[in-house]
Scaffold this motif. Structure first.
Motif, mmCIF file in Angstrom:
data_model
loop_
_atom_site.group_PDB
_atom_site.id
_atom_site.type_symbol
_atom_site.label_atom_id
_atom_site.label_comp_id
_atom_site.label_asym_id
_atom_site.label_seq_id
_atom_site.Cartn_x
_atom_site.Cartn_y
_atom_site.Cartn_z
ATOM 1 N N TYR A 97 0.837 -1.208 0.000
ATOM 2 C CA TYR A 97 0.000 0.000 0.000
ATOM 3 C C TYR A 97 0.870 1.256 0.000
ATOM 4 N N GLN A 150 2.716 1.714 -3.405
ATOM 5 C CA GLN A 150 1.796 2.179 -4.447
ATOM 6 C C GLN A 150 1.568 3.681 -4.324
ATOM 7 N N ARG A 151 1.415 4.138 -3.117
ATOM 8 C CA ARG A 151 1.243 5.587 -2.907
ATOM 9 C C ARG A 151 2.479 6.345 -3.369
ATOM 10 N N TYR A 152 3.665 5.849 -3.031
ATOM 11 C CA TYR A 152 4.884 6.559 -3.406
ATOM 12 C C TYR A 152 5.108 6.548 -4.920
ATOM 13 N N ARG A 153 4.655 5.508 -5.590
ATOM 14 C CA ARG A 153 4.740 5.517 -7.054
ATOM 15 C C ARG A 153 3.763 6.527 -7.652
ATOM 16 N N GLN A 154 2.577 6.588 -7.088
ATOM 17 C CA GLN A 154 1.597 7.560 -7.576
ATOM 18 C C GLN A 154 2.093 8.989 -7.372
ATOM 19 N N LEU A 155 2.860 9.210 -6.307
ATOM 20 C CA LEU A 155 3.392 10.543 -6.028
ATOM 21 C C LEU A 155 4.677 10.835 -6.795
ATOM 22 N N GLY A 156 5.178 9.843 -7.537
ATOM 23 C CA GLY A 156 6.374 10.058 -8.330
ATOM 24 C C GLY A 156 7.672 9.891 -7.579
ATOM 25 N N SER A 196 8.433 2.965 -11.642
ATOM 26 C CA SER A 196 7.423 1.928 -11.832
ATOM 27 C C SER A 196 8.033 0.532 -11.822
ATOM 28 N N SER A 241 -6.481 0.238 1.835
ATOM 29 C CA SER A 241 -6.940 0.795 0.563
ATOM 30 C C SER A 241 -7.475 2.189 0.836
#
Length: 436
Positions: A87, A90-96, A100, A387
């Motif tokens: 979890y 995934q957040r850190y990938r969404q924040l850049g 990936s 989530s």
């Protein structure tokens, strides 16, 4: 009334709204996450051998045996930590913050203490956040000064100072503190003691001790806290209710009534100023150094020797996995407390973490966000994946001039670090970072 008035009024309102909208947009800059330093507790484990000895002697009864070896991370605990790490990543990938695919050497570094349960928890993090990438977990094979209370004897003055700090936390009198906690003690006694059978730890008065190294203990309370911790771990492990608290806890709400003595132990023995400075300064010093890093090569020392091995790796996500006492020291040094869900105040559940994030706004300002996050009692027990609909519990640190933003509570970077650094004792040991 002039027919033009409604039209002119509407036109004026539109005109006034334009600069306001522009100002509101300008007052809410975009934020970029630059760096994360995270300190996590290990995941679910059985009671340690020492705790089992205490709780069985204190209650004069056998406590349920676990399938996992005492003190080591369970498979259930691994999975709960894995879910939390997935979890977060995934957040850190969404924040850049993270790529990936597999991370590069500038992206992540995992460091665990010497214990199996911390290293196995870090391995769960690696597998969840970077599946198939083989991101290594780094740990020393010997005593690690980053996570250990310093060895050596305390002076008589230091021991007396620690004793006085403990007494102050107790309200000045140990026996009075014990009396104030009688409702919580009685609830735990009802759950773990057999009727009409001896249960000696509940009959003996508490005793304040200061060990040779300056550490503080309270005989009696330490055993009761170990009992409460064992009950929480058994619930988190998803053991049958009949085995949790000897069939006295059938819901997370009922279990939570048996946990407050964990808070008392933290308050009176771990969350003390001098103990925190001695036990947490090395780790907090490394956290501050990591947050300040700018991606530049480490400088050379006066004799020309390179210092890269004596500084934290300059990565986007630096994760330390240790024990609850490490987080207790840190939160005391930065003046932070929390109460989350059904946990008692200040509780540090399995795989929970203290997180330091460095952010930059679109206008170039830097900020520090500090928060504590955990899975709920039932999230861990039922292995419920965190989530957006069922997120982690998060409590934000509040410092000087902090403000709520779209990305959390952000505090001026330099001001926040100054508040933190003033509580750090200059480390007397060097910290090295192994590399694979």
């Amino acid at each position: 009334m002039d027919a033009r008035v409604p039209f002119l009024t509407a036109l004026l309102m539109l005109f006034l709204s334009l600069p306001f909208s522009h100002s509101a947009q300008a007052a809410q800059p975009d934020y970029t996450l630059e760096k994360v330093v995270e300190v996590s507790r290990h995941g679910v484990r059985p009671p340690t051998a020492g705790d089992r000895k205490l709780i069985e002697a204190g209650s004069q009864r056998a406590w349920p045996r676990w399938l996992t070896e005492e003190g080591k991370l369970t498979g259930h605990g691994y999975t709960a930590a894995w879910l939390k790490a997935r979890y977060e990543s995934q957040r850190y990938r969404q924040l850049g913050l993270l790529p990936s695919g597999c991370p590069g050497p500038q992206d992540v570094y995992l460091r665990a203490s010497t214990l199996q349960r911390t290293q196995a928890t870090a391995e769960a993090w690696s597998a969840a956040a970077f599946p198939g990438c083989g991101v290594p977990v780094h740990a020393l094979s010997h005593e690690d000064p980053l996570f250990s209370f310093p060895i050596g004897k305390a002076t008589a003055a230091e021991k007396e100072r620690n004793r006085q700090e403990a007494l102050a936390a107790l309200g000045g009198d140990l026996q009075q503190a014990e009396k104030r906690l009688q409702p919580q003690i009685a609830a735990l006694k009802k759950a773990v003691c057999r009727e009409d059978q001896p249960c000696p730890v509940f009959e003996q008065p508490w005793a304040l001790k200061v060990w040779s190294n300056g550490g503080v203990a309270i005989e009696g309370l330490d055993t009761l806290a170990a009992m409460a911790e064992t009950l929480r771990l058994a619930w988190s492990e998803n053991q049958p209710a009949a085995l949790v608290a000897f069939d006295h806890a059938h819901s997370s709400a009922e279990l939570s009534q048996l946990l407050p003595l964990l808070t008392a132990k933290y308050d009176y023995t771990n969350d003390l100023p001098s103990a925190a400075r001695k036990g947490g300064s090395v780790l907090l010093d490394q956290i501050v150094k990591a947050l300040k890093q700018e991606g530049q090569p480490a400088p050379a020392s006066a004799n020309g020797q390179h210092q890269a091995d004596l500084l934290p790796p300059d990565v986007r996500w630096l994760l330390y996995v240790a024990s609850d006492i490490n987080i207790a020291y840190l939160r005391t040094l930065i003046n932070f407390s929390w109460q989350q869900g059904e946990y008692p105040r200040g509780n540090i559940p399995p795989a929970s973490s203290l997180v330091f994030e460095r952010w930059r706004s679109s206008n170039g300002e830097r900020f520090l966000r500090i928060y504590f996050q955990s899975q709920s009692l039932d999230q861990i027990r039922q292995l419920t994946p965190p989530s957006p609909a069922d997120p982690l519990s998060v409590t934000e640190w509040q410092g000087k001039d902090c403000r709520a933003t779209s990305v959390g509570t952000l505090c001026p970077f330099d001001t926040a670090l100054q508040l933190i650094e003033k509580n750090i004792d200059p480390p007397e040991v060097a910290v090295s970072y192994p590399h694979s």
